[in-house]
Design a protein around this motif. Structure first.
Motif, PDB file in Angstrom:
ATOM      1  N   HIS B 131       0.820  -1.215   0.000  1.00  0.00           N
ATOM      2  CA  HIS B 131       0.000   0.000   0.000  1.00  0.00           C
ATOM      3  C   HIS B 131       0.856   1.269   0.000  1.00  0.00           C
ATOM      4  O   HIS B 131       1.932   1.304   0.592  1.00  0.00           O
ATOM      5  CB  HIS B 131      -0.932   0.016   1.200  1.00  0.00           C
ATOM      6  N   THR B 132       0.332   2.273  -0.655  1.00  0.00           N
ATOM      7  CA  THR B 132       0.970   3.594  -0.673  1.00  0.00           C
ATOM      8  C   THR B 132      -0.085   4.606  -0.210  1.00  0.00           C
ATOM      9  O   THR B 132      -0.732   5.262  -1.034  1.00  0.00           O
ATOM     10  CB  THR B 132       1.454   3.938  -2.097  1.00  0.00           C
ATOM     11  N   PRO B 133      -0.267   4.721   1.100  1.00  0.00           N
ATOM     12  CA  PRO B 133      -1.436   5.465   1.615  1.00  0.00           C
ATOM     13  C   PRO B 133      -1.174   6.939   1.922  1.00  0.00           C
ATOM     14  O   PRO B 133      -1.807   7.494   2.818  1.00  0.00           O
ATOM     15  CB  PRO B 133      -1.767   4.692   2.900  1.00  0.00           C
ATOM     16  N   GLU B 134      -0.290   7.577   1.157  1.00  0.00           N
ATOM     17  CA  GLU B 134      -0.005   8.993   1.443  1.00  0.00           C
ATOM     18  C   GLU B 134      -1.270   9.844   1.438  1.00  0.00           C
ATOM     19  O   GLU B 134      -1.487  10.678   2.316  1.00  0.00           O
ATOM     20  CB  GLU B 134       0.950   9.594   0.403  1.00  0.00           C
ATOM     21  N   SER B 135      -2.107   9.637   0.409  1.00  0.00           N
ATOM     22  CA  SER B 135      -3.276  10.518   0.297  1.00  0.00           C
ATOM     23  C   SER B 135      -4.312  10.196   1.365  1.00  0.00           C
ATOM     24  O   SER B 135      -4.970  11.094   1.886  1.00  0.00           O
ATOM     25  CB  SER B 135      -3.900  10.415  -1.097  1.00  0.00           C
ATOM     26  N   ILE B 136      -4.424   8.919   1.705  1.00  0.00           N
ATOM     27  CA  ILE B 136      -5.375   8.531   2.762  1.00  0.00           C
ATOM     28  C   ILE B 136      -4.956   9.169   4.079  1.00  0.00           C
ATOM     29  O   ILE B 136      -5.773   9.698   4.829  1.00  0.00           O
ATOM     30  CB  ILE B 136      -5.434   6.998   2.893  1.00  0.00           C
ATOM     31  N   ALA B 137      -3.655   9.152   4.349  1.00  0.00           N
ATOM     32  CA  ALA B 137      -3.156   9.741   5.593  1.00  0.00           C
ATOM     33  C   ALA B 137      -3.311  11.255   5.570  1.00  0.00           C
ATOM     34  O   ALA B 137      -3.811  11.858   6.526  1.00  0.00           O
ATOM     35  CB  ALA B 137      -1.693   9.353   5.793  1.00  0.00           C
ATOM     36  N   ALA B 138      -2.882  11.859   4.459  1.00  0.00           N
ATOM     37  CA  ALA B 138      -2.881  13.326   4.390  1.00  0.00           C
ATOM     38  C   ALA B 138      -4.292  13.893   4.329  1.00  0.00           C
ATOM     39  O   ALA B 138      -4.501  15.074   4.587  1.00  0.00           O
ATOM     40  CB  ALA B 138      -2.087  13.789   3.167  1.00  0.00           C
ATOM     41  N   TYR B 139      -5.249  13.064   4.036  1.00  0.00           N
ATOM     42  CA  TYR B 139      -6.650  13.484   4.033  1.00  0.00           C
ATOM     43  C   TYR B 139      -7.063  14.015   5.405  1.00  0.00           C
ATOM     44  O   TYR B 139      -7.940  14.871   5.510  1.00  0.00           O
ATOM     45  CB  TYR B 139      -7.541  12.298   3.655  1.00  0.00           C
ATOM     46  N   HIS B 140      -6.410  13.506   6.460  1.00  0.00           N
ATOM     47  CA  HIS B 140      -6.860  13.783   7.823  1.00  0.00           C
ATOM     48  C   HIS B 140      -6.202  15.024   8.410  1.00  0.00           C
ATOM     49  O   HIS B 140      -4.998  15.004   8.700  1.00  0.00           O
ATOM     50  CB  HIS B 140      -6.561  12.573   8.716  1.00  0.00           C
ATOM     51  N   PRO B 141      -6.984  16.096   8.637  1.00  0.00           N
ATOM     52  CA  PRO B 141      -6.423  17.254   9.326  1.00  0.00           C
ATOM     53  C   PRO B 141      -5.924  16.809  10.702  1.00  0.00           C
ATOM     54  O   PRO B 141      -6.568  16.006  11.367  1.00  0.00           O
ATOM     55  CB  PRO B 141      -7.616  18.204   9.473  1.00  0.00           C
ATOM     56  N   GLY B 142      -4.776  17.336  11.100  1.00  0.00           N
ATOM     57  CA  GLY B 142      -4.168  16.921  12.365  1.00  0.00           C
ATOM     58  C   GLY B 142      -2.973  16.028  12.148  1.00  0.00           C
ATOM     59  O   GLY B 142      -2.137  15.885  13.030  1.00  0.00           O
ATOM     60  N   ILE B 143      -2.896  15.413  10.962  1.00  0.00           N
ATOM     61  CA  ILE B 143      -1.797  14.498  10.630  1.00  0.00           C
ATOM     62  C   ILE B 143      -0.836  15.193   9.663  1.00  0.00           C
ATOM     63  O   ILE B 143      -1.265  15.969   8.810  1.00  0.00           O
ATOM     64  CB  ILE B 143      -2.373  13.217   9.959  1.00  0.00           C
ATOM     65  N   LYS B 144       0.434  14.895   9.805  1.00  0.00           N
ATOM     66  CA  LYS B 144       1.433  15.347   8.833  1.00  0.00           C
ATOM     67  C   LYS B 144       1.994  14.117   8.124  1.00  0.00           C
ATOM     68  O   LYS B 144       2.079  13.046   8.729  1.00  0.00           O
ATOM     69  CB  LYS B 144       2.550  16.122   9.529  1.00  0.00           C
ATOM     70  N   VAL B 145       2.362  14.291   6.862  1.00  0.00           N
ATOM     71  CA  VAL B 145       2.826  13.154   6.057  1.00  0.00           C
ATOM     72  C   VAL B 145       4.111  13.534   5.331  1.00  0.00           C
ATOM     73  O   VAL B 145       4.158  14.561   4.644  1.00  0.00           O
ATOM     74  CB  VAL B 145       1.765  12.719   5.032  1.00  0.00           C
ATOM     75  N   VAL B 146       5.137  12.712   5.508  1.00  0.00           N
ATOM     76  CA  VAL B 146       6.451  12.986   4.939  1.00  0.00           C
ATOM     77  C   VAL B 146       6.901  11.771   4.132  1.00  0.00           C
ATOM     78  O   VAL B 146       6.709  10.633   4.573  1.00  0.00           O
ATOM     79  CB  VAL B 146       7.465  13.272   6.069  1.00  0.00           C
ATOM     80  N   VAL B 147       7.474  12.018   2.946  1.00  0.00           N
ATOM     81  CA  VAL B 147       7.917  10.916   2.079  1.00  0.00           C
ATOM     82  C   VAL B 147       9.280  11.266   1.479  1.00  0.00           C
ATOM     83  O   VAL B 147       9.348  11.899   0.422  1.00  0.00           O
ATOM     84  CB  VAL B 147       6.901  10.652   0.943  1.00  0.00           C
ATOM     85  N   PRO B 148      10.377  10.859   2.124  1.00  0.00           N
ATOM     86  CA  PRO B 148      11.698  11.203   1.585  1.00  0.00           C
ATOM     87  C   PRO B 148      12.090  10.308   0.408  1.00  0.00           C
ATOM     88  O   PRO B 148      11.806   9.120   0.399  1.00  0.00           O
ATOM     89  CB  PRO B 148      12.640  10.968   2.771  1.00  0.00           C
ATOM     90  N   SER B 149      12.779  10.915  -0.567  1.00  0.00           N
ATOM     91  CA  SER B 149      13.162  10.164  -1.767  1.00  0.00           C
ATOM     92  C   SER B 149      14.631   9.757  -1.761  1.00  0.00           C
ATOM     93  O   SER B 149      15.081   9.077  -2.670  1.00  0.00           O
ATOM     94  CB  SER B 149      12.901  11.005  -3.020  1.00  0.00           C
ATOM     95  N   ASN B 150      15.385  10.205  -0.753  1.00  0.00           N
ATOM     96  CA  ASN B 150      16.823   9.902  -0.721  1.00  0.00           C
ATOM     97  C   ASN B 150      17.338   9.991   0.710  1.00  0.00           C
ATOM     98  O   ASN B 150      16.666  10.536   1.594  1.00  0.00           O
ATOM     99  CB  ASN B 150      17.581  10.879  -1.627  1.00  0.00           C
ATOM    100  N   GLY B 151      18.521   9.477   0.939  1.00  0.00           N
ATOM    101  CA  GLY B 151      19.066   9.387   2.289  1.00  0.00           C
ATOM    102  C   GLY B 151      19.299  10.733   2.947  1.00  0.00           C
ATOM    103  O   GLY B 151      19.046  10.878   4.150  1.00  0.00           O
ATOM    104  N   TYR B 152      19.775  11.691   2.182  1.00  0.00           N
ATOM    105  CA  TYR B 152      20.043  13.014   2.768  1.00  0.00           C
ATOM    106  C   TYR B 152      18.755  13.590   3.355  1.00  0.00           C
ATOM    107  O   TYR B 152      18.715  14.050   4.497  1.00  0.00           O
ATOM    108  CB  TYR B 152      20.619  13.957   1.705  1.00  0.00           C
TER     109      TYR B 152
END
Lengths: 382, 325
Positions: B131-152
């Motif tokens: 599952h890739t639930p970024e949008s499901i998570a970010a739908y909820h006010p009160g929650i923050k969603v972070v998705v890093p693409s690299n180690g730095y």
């Protein structure tokens, strides 16, 4: 009246299946005197002031809720209103033995606990009215009262959903080295939720200082215990997790509740061990206001409880017999509680609603504290 | 500057925060003795001990809820979901309790918790684990969603997430755990909500997050080599908060947009961003906004077909050419 089909299982006070006594409950037999909560160490040296305080606290909950009901019928309160009438001895008994380092969390039938920890009728009634002066600024509702300054962590709407939070509170206390415990309340309807069983396991596995208090009023909404929960008793399920358990058969007796919960708290404080404590009680009103209260239980069952086991009446009779209460004092306490409830209704009525701007406050800590905000970018999308 | 893997960068972030704040603790399935199912937490138990690095039973609703409750009292639990897909087992705890707690208490209670783990497909583990639930998570006010693409970014963002007073869902990617890049040994923070221009360009904006950014960079390279097309690649890094300014600035510059992501197309992050672009930069568009997502079906197991279901550099390349037609 419609005849109800009775479950084919032995019942004691009309609605609770008969269970074997827990290892922690003294079984009355020929050689031992009958259990008497009054002689328990926590109750043995109670002063008159304390006894009157327990009585007054129960009366305050009752009068507050009766005033809530009137307000609801007047259309002042929206949504749900889950009354605690008939169960007051549980919240008062449990809150009365809390130490300064103990915490509590409960479900949506939370008026008694909120008053029990010392929240004011004004902030609770205003919350029910959806007013900005409410304990959650009108954002929570009757089901979602909170006061962390009094170690009261809600007020939660989803059945059983608060129990993992409760063990988290106990975990944090142990992690920080605080000699406190969390009383995590649930109704008998919560015991079949997976989150509750996961919490039992974690609490027993990690020796968390928590008391799981099952307020067993016999009905999960309109479904009796016999129709919803397998096994001989709800508390006994603790055995599967190697956890201590106990049953307070006479939950209407505030002194018995005090005794039982204080033993469980002692286990939490001194051994960091959890307990499942089932307290048998009864709600004299429906599940919520919209409950017709006629399809799943018989009227005489309600009347019988009110006539013989109403916790306020029972304790009043005891204190009158002991010379602690008299008619004059009873009337004074009642009058004072009614006046306090009436004042709270006026306070709520006269308080302002939150503003449209308030809708988007209290969502993120960061947007409420802009000077300390570390993140950038958009948090709201309208 | 040391070259380390994405997983090591995450581990360094956690170690630095464990050193800095006694309220920070690590909790999850196999994070301790097993050294992490994906070795992200390797060595942390040995260094910080059982009080700070805690193995849980397989009991997501229970232990995620426990972490949320503990965060209400001021602890800062960093909870690992072995697969982010298991968030659904703890859905009520995350989205009823953590997301709503501050609101329902009128601002009295915070939940400074981080829930992290890999949220990606492409590893042949079937629909339940992809599952890739970024949008499901970010739908909820009160929650923050972070998705890093690299180690730095992973290190700097995770440290910020741990210090954040709101609940943060931090979605990693098993396909990136072994990728290496230069990561400073010393401390640095990347604020949540800041996107990053990974490659500058003038002809087209390719906007996405997570592993699709690595694909987009490859596609952009090919676009330049084969067609002389200069594509700008924007890594969102954070879904909520969202860096609208960087998105819109790029759109105003290139006037053409391709949105990429690994999630399914319906109600996805790219759908939201397409909406924002048409609301706020419509007059700057020379072509309709185009999206490239996974194919709209549960994640298939069949290894060669799973590759077909997901975005690829080649698909991004092709979609980019269509935007430029």
């Amino acid at each position: 009246m419609r005849k109800l089909r009775r479950p084919e299982i032995a019942l004691n006070s009309n609605h609770h299946p008969v269970s074997k006594k827990s290892p922690h409950t003294k079984r009355p037999d020929d050689s031992a005197p009958a259990y008497n909560a009054r002689l328990a160490p926590i109750n043995a040296r109670l002063g008159q002031d304390e006894q009157i305080a327990f009585y007054r606290d129960m009366v305050r909950i009752r009068r507050f809720e009766e005033r809530c009901l009137r307000a609801y019928q007047q259309g002042k309160i929206g949504g749900f209103l889950h009354l605690y009438i008939g169960q007051e001895s549980l919240a008062v008994g449990c809150c009365s033995v809390m130490s300064k380092q103990d915490h509590i969390i409960t479900a949506y039938r939370d008026h008694g606990h909120a008053l029990g920890v010392g929240m004011s009728m004004n902030e609770l009634m205003a919350e029910n009215y959806g007013k900005y002066t409410g304990c959650s600024k009108g954002k929570g509702s009757s089901m979602h009262y909170f006061d962390p300054s009094r170690h009261f962590w809600g007020g939660h709407g989803i059945v059983g959903g608060q129990i993992p939070l409760g063990i988290g509170i106990a975990f944090a206390l142990k992690y920080k080295g605080v000699k406190g415990a969390c009383m995590a309340f649930m109704g008998d309807g919560a015991v079949n939720q997976g989150a509750v069983h996961e919490s039992y396991n974690l609490a027993a596995l990690w020796d968390l200082p928590v008391v799981f208090v099952i307020e067993n009023n016999g009905y999960s909404m309109g479904t009796s215990q016999a129709r919803s929960s397998a096994g001989p008793s709800l508390a006994q399920r603790a055995e599967g997790y190697g956890m201590s358990w106990d049953i307070s058969e006479n939950g209407h007796d505030v002194l018995e509740v005090r005794d039982k919960v204080s033993q469980a708290l002692k286990r939490a404080h001194e051994e960091h061990k959890p307990t499942v404590l089932e307290i048998r009680t009864y709600r004299s009103r429906g599940h919520s206001i919209a409950d017709p209260d006629t399809t799943y239980r018989e009227k005489h069952e309600i009347e019988e409880y009110k006539r013989t086991k109403d916790p306020i009446m029972v304790y009043q009779n005891t204190l009158v017999a002991e010379g602690v209460l008299n008619d004059e004092l009873i009337a004074k306490i009642d009058e004072s509680a009614r006046a306090e409830a009436e004042t709270s209704a006026q306070f709520a009525d006269q308080s302002p609603f939150p503003t449209v701007e308030d809708i988007k406050k209290d969502v993120y800590w960061e947007t409420d504290n802009p000077a300390d905000r570390k993140s950038v970018g958009t948090l709201f999308f309208d | 500057m040391p070259v380390i893997t994405y997983r090591e960068a995450l581990r360094h972030a956690m170690a630095e925060e464990l050193d800095r704040d006694p309220n920070v603790l690590i909790m999850g399935e196999e994070v301790g003795q097993f050294n992490g199912a994906y070795k992200v937490t390797e060595g942390l138990l040995a260094k910080y001990g059982e009080k700070r690095v805690i193995d849980t039973p397989i009991s997501e609703a229970g232990f995620i809820g426990l972490g949320i409750g503990a965060s209400m009292l001021g602890l800062r639990p960093v909870m690992e979901l072995m697969f982010f897909s298991f968030y659904s087992v703890a859905f009520d705890q995350i989205f009823n309790n953590a997301a709503n707690m501050r609101y329902m208490s009128g601002g009295l209670i915070n939940c400074p918790i981080v829930i992290r783990g890999p949220a990606n497909g492409g590893t042949n583990v079937g629909a339940t684990h992809s599952h890739t639930p970024e949008s499901i998570a970010a739908y909820h006010p009160g929650i923050k969603v972070v998705v890093p693409s690299n180690g730095y970014d992973a290190k700097g963002l995770l440290k910020s997430a741990i210090r954040d007073n709101d609940p943060v869902l931090f979605m990693e990617n098993t396909m990136l755990y072994g990728d290496t890049c230069e990561v400073p040994a010393e401390e640095y923070l990347i604020p949540l909500g800041s996107a990053k221009v990974m490659r500058e360009g003038t002809d087209l904006s390719i906007i996405g997050h997570g592993r699709t950014i690595q694909m987009a960079l490859k596609a952009a390279q090919t676009l330049e080599e084969k067609h002389g097309i200069k594509a700008e690649v924007i890594d969102l890094r954070s879904i909520r908060p969202l860096d609208e300014e960087t998105i819109l600035a790029s759109v105003r510059k290139t006037n053409r947009v391709l949105l990429v992501e690994e999630a399914k197309p319906f109600c996805s992050v790219s759908a939201m961003i397409a909406c924002i672009i048409q609301e706020k930069a419509f007059d700057h568009l020379d072509a309709p906004v185009r999206r490239l997502t996974s194919m709209d079906a549960p994640a298939i197991y069949c290894p060669p077909l799973e590759k077909e279901q997901l975005p690829t550099p080649q698909k991004i390349f092709t979609a980019a050419l269509e935007v430029l037609k």
